[in-house]
Design an enzyme around this catalytic site. Structure first.
Site, short mmCIF file in Angstrom:
data_model
loop_
_atom_site.label_atom_id
_atom_site.label_comp_id
_atom_site.label_asym_id
_atom_site.label_seq_id
_atom_site.Cartn_x
_atom_site.Cartn_y
_atom_site.Cartn_z
CG HIS A 183 -1.64 -0.83 1.73
ND1 HIS A 183 -1.05 -2.20 1.76
CD2 HIS A 183 -3.69 -1.21 1.54
CE1 HIS A 183 -1.77 -3.13 2.18
NE2 HIS A 183 -3.20 -2.14 1.46
CE1 TYR B 211 -0.32 0.45 5.46
CE2 TYR B 211 -2.85 1.48 3.84
CZ TYR B 211 -1.61 0.38 4.65
OH TYR B 211 -2.29 -1.08 4.87
CG HIS C 140 -5.38 -4.91 10.12
ND1 HIS C 140 -5.94 -4.06 8.59
CD2 HIS C 140 -4.38 -5.41 10.37
CE1 HIS C 140 -5.18 -5.13 8.30
NE2 HIS C 140 -4.19 -5.78 9.06
#
Length: 266
Positions: free
Chosen positions: A79, A81, A240
């Protein structure tokens, strides 16, 4: 240090049988298909692949067969991030095109912005909002960087997904997916802004791969596993761990859908 393999090395190891379908599996969905004749490659063994640092993402290229259909599975993605690179998935998507893939199916875990798209359901993505403002084609030198995304999600592939769902009595929605960069979840105010803009689900992935897939000439479709209601829309605590848990619980439903879909690619 062992030399990394490129697509030619992998092609030599897996043989010449065509691989029409590439599949990217999102959070908690790494083993969603019962593959046969499997060959596995860790991302750190392959040229152009970044290692994933997120739990629930295996970081493996898995090539095998389902119902005589050869498929290349990216079990886990990197990702933006994780490394600050909008084009972090460029290497893997280009790799799929090099080994002959023509169709790309993407999956992700997402938060719902609509009460009629509940936790545990599936949503076929019909369009997206790139709320992050980032783009994996930033820095691309060719004129192809001016990519037309009017039909970023292939209509025939969307129809095939919907038909596969109907044939298996799996209820699916269609909707617009919004991409936030992450890694923090969105605020309630951001979610309200997205609802005004017309988004139906939100997540931290997929849009870069859709752009890259279209850039490399692939036919692209994507489906979200809804793992939570977005911030401010329920009393649940978003995390998460919850994302992985709900995604895991939806694996059988998604597996049935994908197996039915892959029959069309024999």
């Amino acid at each position: 240090m062992k030399e990394k393999m490129d697509w030619k090395d992998v092609r030599q190891l897996i043989g010449e049988k065509p691989i029409k379908v590439g599949l990217v599996l999102g959070s908690g969905l790494g083993r969603v298909l019962p593959l046969e004749e499997v060959k596995e490659f860790n991302y750190d063994e392959l040229v152009g692949f970044n290692e994933t640092s997120v739990t629930g993402h295996q970081g493996k290229l898995i090539i095998g067969s389902v119902l005589e259909t050869k498929v290349a599975v990216l079990s886990g993605r990197t990702h933006f991030y994780e490394n600050g690179k909008p084009d972090t998935m460029r290497g893997p998507i280009e790799f799929l095109t090099k080994i002959g893939t023509s169709h790309l199916f993407l999956t992700n875990a997402a938060g719902s912005l609509k009460q009629n798209i509940p936790t545990g359901s599936l949503m076929v993505i019909k369009d997206h909002i790139n709320f992050s403002g980032l783009n994996p084609l930033i820095g691309e030198k060719s004129e192809e960087r001016f990519l037309n995304l009017t039909k970023a999600y292939n209509e025939n592939m969307i129809d095939a997904l919907l038909l596969a769902a109907k044939q298996n009595n799996i209820e699916v929605s269609q909707g617009v997916y919004a991409w936030f960069s992450g890694p923090s979840f969105e605020t309630p105010a951001e979610i309200q802004a997205l609802r005004i803009l017309g988004a139906d689900a939100v997540g931290m992935s997929t849009v870069p791969e859709v752009i890259l897939g279209n850039f490399f000439g692939l036919k692209v479709a994507a489906i979200s596993v809804i793992t939570n209601m977005a911030a401010g829309l329920s009393q649940e605590t978003i995390s998460h761990e919850q994302t992985k848990r709900i995604a895991n619980s939806c694996e059988k439903k998604l597996e049935k859908l994908l197996i039915s879909l892959l029959r069309k690619f024999k």
